[in-house]
Scaffold this motif. Structure first.
Motif, PDB file in Angstrom:
ATOM      1  N   PRO A 354       7.337  -2.708  -1.520  1.00 15.67           N
ATOM      2  CA  PRO A 354       6.427  -3.584  -2.288  1.00 15.67           C
ATOM      3  C   PRO A 354       5.485  -4.393  -1.392  1.00 15.67           C
ATOM      4  CG  PRO A 354       8.728  -4.290  -2.515  1.00 15.67           C
ATOM      5  CD  PRO A 354       8.746  -3.036  -1.720  1.00 15.67           C
ATOM      6  N   ASP A 355       5.935  -4.734  -0.177  1.00 17.16           N
ATOM      7  CA  ASP A 355       5.052  -5.473   0.742  1.00 17.16           C
ATOM      8  C   ASP A 355       3.851  -4.624   1.144  1.00 17.16           C
ATOM      9  OD1 ASP A 355       6.716  -7.645   0.698  1.00 17.16           O
ATOM     10  OD2 ASP A 355       7.750  -7.147   2.576  1.00 17.16           O
ATOM     11  N   MET A 356       4.119  -3.343   1.427  1.00 22.72           N
ATOM     12  CA  MET A 356       3.019  -2.447   1.813  1.00 22.72           C
ATOM     13  C   MET A 356       2.057  -2.251   0.645  1.00 22.72           C
ATOM     14  SD  MET A 356       4.870   0.533   4.019  1.00 22.72           S
ATOM     15  CE  MET A 356       6.113   0.160   5.242  1.00 22.72           C
ATOM     16  N   PHE A 358       1.483  -4.288  -1.858  1.00 23.18           N
ATOM     17  CA  PHE A 358       0.692  -5.496  -2.095  1.00 23.18           C
ATOM     18  C   PHE A 358      -0.387  -5.645  -1.029  1.00 23.18           C
ATOM     19  CE2 PHE A 358       0.103 -10.154  -1.432  1.00 23.18           C
ATOM     20  CZ  PHE A 358      -0.662 -10.364  -2.577  1.00 23.18           C
ATOM     21  N   TYR A 359      -0.053  -5.324   0.197  1.00 23.18           N
ATOM     22  CA  TYR A 359      -1.030  -5.449   1.283  1.00 23.18           C
ATOM     23  C   TYR A 359      -2.247  -4.566   1.015  1.00 23.18           C
ATOM     24  CZ  TYR A 359      -2.476  -6.210   6.177  1.00 23.18           C
ATOM     25  OH  TYR A 359      -3.144  -6.574   7.315  1.00 23.18           O
ATOM     26  N   LEU A 360      -1.987  -3.326   0.602  1.00 24.73           N
ATOM     27  CA  LEU A 360      -3.093  -2.403   0.289  1.00 24.73           C
ATOM     28  C   LEU A 360      -3.901  -2.906  -0.904  1.00 24.73           C
ATOM     29  CD1 LEU A 360      -1.232   0.998   0.732  1.00 24.73           C
ATOM     30  CD2 LEU A 360      -3.139   0.198   2.121  1.00 24.73           C
ATOM     31  N   GLU A 361      -3.192  -3.351  -1.943  1.00 27.72           N
ATOM     32  CA  GLU A 361      -3.884  -3.797  -3.156  1.00 27.72           C
ATOM     33  C   GLU A 361      -4.689  -5.071  -2.886  1.00 27.72           C
ATOM     34  OE1 GLU A 361      -1.337  -3.882  -6.630  1.00 27.72           O
ATOM     35  OE2 GLU A 361      -0.284  -2.108  -5.902  1.00 27.72           O
ATOM     36  N   ALA A 362      -4.134  -5.951  -2.051  1.00 29.59           N
ATOM     37  CA  ALA A 362      -4.840  -7.189  -1.736  1.00 29.59           C
ATOM     38  C   ALA A 362      -6.135  -6.904  -0.968  1.00 29.59           C
ATOM     39  CB  ALA A 362      -3.945  -8.122  -0.924  1.00 29.59           C
ATOM     40  N   VAL A 365      -7.508  -1.837  -2.696  1.00 30.14           N
ATOM     41  CA  VAL A 365      -7.136  -0.459  -3.026  1.00 30.14           C
ATOM     42  C   VAL A 365      -6.394  -0.472  -4.377  1.00 30.14           C
ATOM     43  CG1 VAL A 365      -5.897   1.586  -2.257  1.00 30.14           C
ATOM     44  CG2 VAL A 365      -6.905   0.034  -0.559  1.00 30.14           C
ATOM     45  N   PRO A 366      -6.921   0.235  -5.396  1.00 29.37           N
ATOM     46  CA  PRO A 366      -6.264   0.223  -6.705  1.00 29.37           C
ATOM     47  C   PRO A 366      -4.828   0.756  -6.619  1.00 29.37           C
ATOM     48  CG  PRO A 366      -8.465   1.196  -6.855  1.00 29.37           C
ATOM     49  CD  PRO A 366      -8.150   1.031  -5.392  1.00 29.37           C
ATOM     50  N   PRO A 367      -3.945   0.290  -7.529  1.00 23.34           N
ATOM     51  CA  PRO A 367      -2.514   0.604  -7.416  1.00 23.34           C
ATOM     52  C   PRO A 367      -2.202   2.102  -7.271  1.00 23.34           C
ATOM     53  CG  PRO A 367      -2.903  -0.958  -9.199  1.00 23.34           C
ATOM     54  CD  PRO A 367      -4.244  -0.604  -8.653  1.00 23.34           C
ATOM     55  N   GLU A 369      -4.022   4.514  -6.139  1.00 22.16           N
ATOM     56  CA  GLU A 369      -4.465   5.014  -4.833  1.00 22.16           C
ATOM     57  C   GLU A 369      -3.559   4.479  -3.719  1.00 22.16           C
ATOM     58  OE1 GLU A 369      -8.640   4.379  -4.215  1.00 22.16           O
ATOM     59  OE2 GLU A 369      -8.615   5.458  -2.292  1.00 22.16           O
ATOM     60  N   MET A 373      -1.522   6.714  -1.113  1.00 18.38           N
ATOM     61  CA  MET A 373      -1.658   6.560   0.351  1.00 18.38           C
ATOM     62  C   MET A 373      -0.294   6.437   1.010  1.00 18.38           C
ATOM     63  SD  MET A 373      -4.781   3.880   0.959  1.00 18.38           S
ATOM     64  CE  MET A 373      -5.041   4.081   2.733  1.00 18.38           C
ATOM     65  N   LEU A 374       0.600   5.666   0.374  1.00 14.54           N
ATOM     66  CA  LEU A 374       1.913   5.460   0.980  1.00 14.54           C
ATOM     67  C   LEU A 374       2.760   6.734   0.923  1.00 14.54           C
ATOM     68  CD1 LEU A 374       2.808   1.832  -0.151  1.00 14.54           C
ATOM     69  CD2 LEU A 374       2.017   2.608   2.082  1.00 14.54           C
TER      70      LEU A 374
ATOM     71  N   ARG B  53       0.206 -11.658  -6.245  1.00 16.71           N
ATOM     72  CA  ARG B  53       1.400 -10.927  -5.846  1.00 16.71           C
ATOM     73  C   ARG B  53       2.474 -10.932  -6.937  1.00 16.71           C
ATOM     74  NH1 ARG B  53       4.028 -10.776  -0.033  1.00 16.71           N
ATOM     75  NH2 ARG B  53       5.387  -9.048  -0.516  1.00 16.71           N
ATOM     76  N   ALA B  76      -6.013  -5.801  -6.697  1.00 23.54           N
ATOM     77  CA  ALA B  76      -7.162  -5.022  -6.221  1.00 23.54           C
ATOM     78  C   ALA B  76      -8.447  -5.498  -6.896  1.00 23.54           C
ATOM     79  CB  ALA B  76      -6.929  -3.536  -6.482  1.00 23.54           C
ATOM     80  N   VAL B  91       1.354  -6.946   7.245  1.00 23.18           N
ATOM     81  CA  VAL B  91       2.364  -5.914   7.013  1.00 23.18           C
ATOM     82  C   VAL B  91       2.086  -4.682   7.884  1.00 23.18           C
ATOM     83  CG1 VAL B  91       3.381  -4.448   5.218  1.00 23.18           C
ATOM     84  CG2 VAL B  91       2.623  -6.753   4.653  1.00 23.18           C
TER      85      VAL B  91
END
Lengths: 410, 252
Positions: A354-356, A358-362, A365-367, A369, A373-374, B53, B76, B91
């Motif tokens: 979940p940390d990764m 959230f980092y991408l989304e923040a 990057v839309p959920p 996608e 990616m992960l 978050r 996003a 992260v």
């Protein structure tokens, strides 16, 4: 009494295949071997996680020779050029590209393998690829299953002989008709001479109703190197098995596999690496991604013979569950009879971090996608073993498309 | 100056525990605000609630960002709208190169903002130029996101992402933590480079140190989930001298 009734049941089930043996005019010797081995059963360690009920669930009949136009249509869908590929359709060589189908009896581990015996009996002539001493060859092999209706089976058989010092780069793709219940049971039998090198990149992308039970058996000679990378992402029930026998000292085998399952897909991946001689090195790297109600098992067996000193064997398997309803099992099996060996194994099952996410989304990057990616990054370790960049990219795209397909289905 | 961010009576819980206890905060376009406060006062929670978050649940109040209901957007969408959260602990993502990460993020944000995606060549030019101003070796961008990066490198990477995404409001959570003095100067330079009449900054920090380099217009003290005092830049110096003890008492 109990034993007798069990073998009775096995005989009953093998009897279902008698018409196919007769149809293919298979030898009585093979028939007897098949009956003796019996159909795989859950009680056998090697078939513990297999979808063994599928073999006798219907009366499988041999698929007739495939329609060339249908095969070509599927090839173009797969972006494969028939002019440069060896194409097998329903187990028969369609475009030979100089490959002669000849009789090739199973040897070694395959001799005691029930489904490989079925394959040998029902497809007596294998597509044989020979690479002469010191030569190098790159070839794409497409094994297509294009049945006329449900309940048809094909037993493609490919034998590869890589002579001393020769090098083979082979890409194998297993695919077939969408929407039809067929069974593809391919056998790839590869022999590496002294100092030979073979790299196999296999993609199992069967139709969504398909049953697939494939075996790759490699016999690795002295100081030879065998590398196999597999991507499994299509089919209803898929078993992929890789058997490696080291028969010459200082050999190396690198097995990597990635499997992706959604819906109610069942995936059963098994490897068996037999260190029969000293100083061989084996590496196994498997990654699974499971969604919905998919189930996957990885069984990795390493056998070290009493005199196989200096063996170096490592195995790593990790699974990622995209939903809690999916399931993964991992079972390393080490049987070590020598004392001077290095053997390691590791297995984990987890979820997307979940940390990764959230980092991408923040970062915008839309959920969907971000998840894709992960997943690609997770599978990346396996696909990085493909040295050809464009081929690697193509397979990363396959994983991306698989994820997109899941998103649409959800 | 127009209002960029307006937080009204914001309450939020984490694991069912109320951490934010009625925050009121208005940031105008072009302003630099600092939120200071003792450990456990809710500083990081505020930054996570603003970034969206999971698990950081707003339970009361509202947050309006450039006229939109921020709390209704997913993370996003907030990033696309112009929010940037600089992480206290960036992260690590094995298997995704920093370059790929930056390109995907930038193009996703551009697409959401109705702008065309950047060509590979234009992207490369931009990222090299921005990396240079942050003293980052372009070779680093080939490595997996933050994997094996030192504390300073991670924070520089945050600043690089901010420089690429050009947010309207950057929320920087303890960006100074774990930085030596040289890294602090580089990172401060990165923050100052983004300052402008169209952008605002919200710096969340425990220490006054960063504020020597990035001088705020307004300083707030957060204690027990509320803003208990607001003042000018001199308030930061006062806190440095006298500590948080008086405020912790006041809020209780």
């Amino acid at each position: 009494m109990k034993t007798q009734s069990a073998s009775q049941t096995n005989d009953d089930k093998t009897a279902m295949f008698r018409p196919a043996f007769e149809h293919m005019q298979a030898s009585e010797t093979l028939w007897r071997r098949f009956v003796e081995l019996g159909l795989p059963a859950r009680a056998q360690e090697a078939w513990h996680y297999a979808d063994v009920g599928a073999f006798s669930r219907e009366s499988w009949t041999m698929a007739a020779p495939a329609d060339g136009a249908a095969a070509r249509a599927l090839l173009s869908e797969l972006a494969l050029d028939p002019a440069t590929s060896l194409v097998l359709a329903n187990g028969r060589v369609l475009d030979d590209n100089g490959v002669e189908p000849v009789a090739a009896a199973a040897a070694g581990a395959l001799h005691a393998h029930s489904l490989a015996t079925l394959n040998e009996a029902l497809t007596p002539r294998a597509a044989v690829i020979t690479i002469a001493a010191g030569e190098a060859k790159t070839l794409t092999v497409a094994s297509l299953t294009l049945p006329a209706g449900d309940g048809e089976m094909a037993h493609p058989r490919i034998a590869i002989k890589v002579a001393a010092g020769a090098r083979a780069d082979l890409r194998l793709i297993f695919a077939g008709s969408a929407g039809k219940r067929y069974w593809s049971n391919p056998v790839v039998d590869i022999t590496l001479g002294e100092g030979a090198e073979a790299r196999l990149i296999s993609v199992a992308s069967e139709g969504e109703q398909a049953l697939h039970t494939g075996v790759i058996a490699a016999t690795v000679g002295k100081a030879a190197r065998f590398a196999s990378t597999e991507l499994i992402l299509g089919g209803r029930s898929i078993r992929r098995e890789t058997l490696v026998d080291f028969i010459g000292e200082d050999g190396a085998a690198e097995l990597a596999g990635a499997y992706l399952g959604g819906g109610e897909t069942r995936i059963d991946v098994r490897s068996e690496v037999s260190h029969l001689v000293p100083r061989c090195r084996s590496r196994q790297l498997y990654r699974g991604v499971l969604d919905d109600k998919a189930f996957a098992a990885f069984q990795g067996r390493v056998y070290v013979a009493p005199h196989a000193q200096g063996t170096d064997a490592a195995q790593s398997t990790r699974s990622l569950l995209l939903q809690r309803t999916a399931e993964a099992a991992a079972k390393p099996e080490l049987e070590i009879h020598a004392d001077d060996v290095k053997c390691s194994h590791g297995a984990t099952v987890g979820e997307l971090d979940p940390d990764m996410l959230f980092y991408l989304e923040a970062r915008g990057v839309p959920p969907a996608e971000a998840r894709s990616m992960l997943v690609k990054a997770f599978i990346g370790e396996v696909l990085e073993t493909i040295s050809d960049e464009s081929l690697r990219e193509r397979n990363i795209d396959r994983v991306g498309r698989w994820m997109t397909g899941r998103g649409e289905g959800a | 100056m127009t209002v960029m961010l307006e937080i009204k009576n914001l309450h939020a819980t984490v694991d069912g525990r109320e951490i934010l206890n009625g925050i009121n905060l208005t940031i105008r376009t072009g302003e630099v605000h600092a939120i200071m406060g003792p450990n456990g006062s809710g500083k990081s929670t505020l930054s996570y609630v603003l970034a969206g978050r999971d698990g950081y649940m707003p339970t009361q109040g509202s947050v309006t960002f450039l006229g939109r209901d921020l709390l209704a957007l997913d993370p996003a969408e907030r990033a696309a709208a112009g929010i940037f959260l600089g992480f206290q602990y960036p992260v690590e993502i094995p298997g995704i190169s920093t370059m790929n990460f930056l390109r995907t993020a930038l193009n996703a944000v551009r697409k959401a903002r109705g702008e065309a995606e950047l060509s590979a060549a234009d992207f490369l030019k931009l990222v090299r130029e921005k990396a240079k101003t942050l003293d980052m070796d372009p070779e680093m961008l080939k490595r997996s996101v933050n994997v094996g990066f030192s504390g300073g490198e991670k924070k520089r990477n945050e600043m690089l992402q901010m420089a690429m995404l050009q947010p309207r409001l950057a929320i920087l959570d303890e960006t100074d933590s774990g930085l030596d003095i040289d890294a602090l100067k580089v990172v401060s330079h990165g923050i100052n480079a983004l300052r402008g009449p169209e952008r605002s900054l919200l710096m969340i920090t425990h220490y006054q140190r960063l504020l020597d380099y990035v001088v705020p217009d307004v300083v707030h003290v957060l204690a027990k989930g509320r803003i208990v005092k607001t003042g000018g830049k001199e308030l930061a110096l006062e806190l440095e001298r006298e500590g948080y003890a008086p405020y912790v008492g006041e809020a209780a």
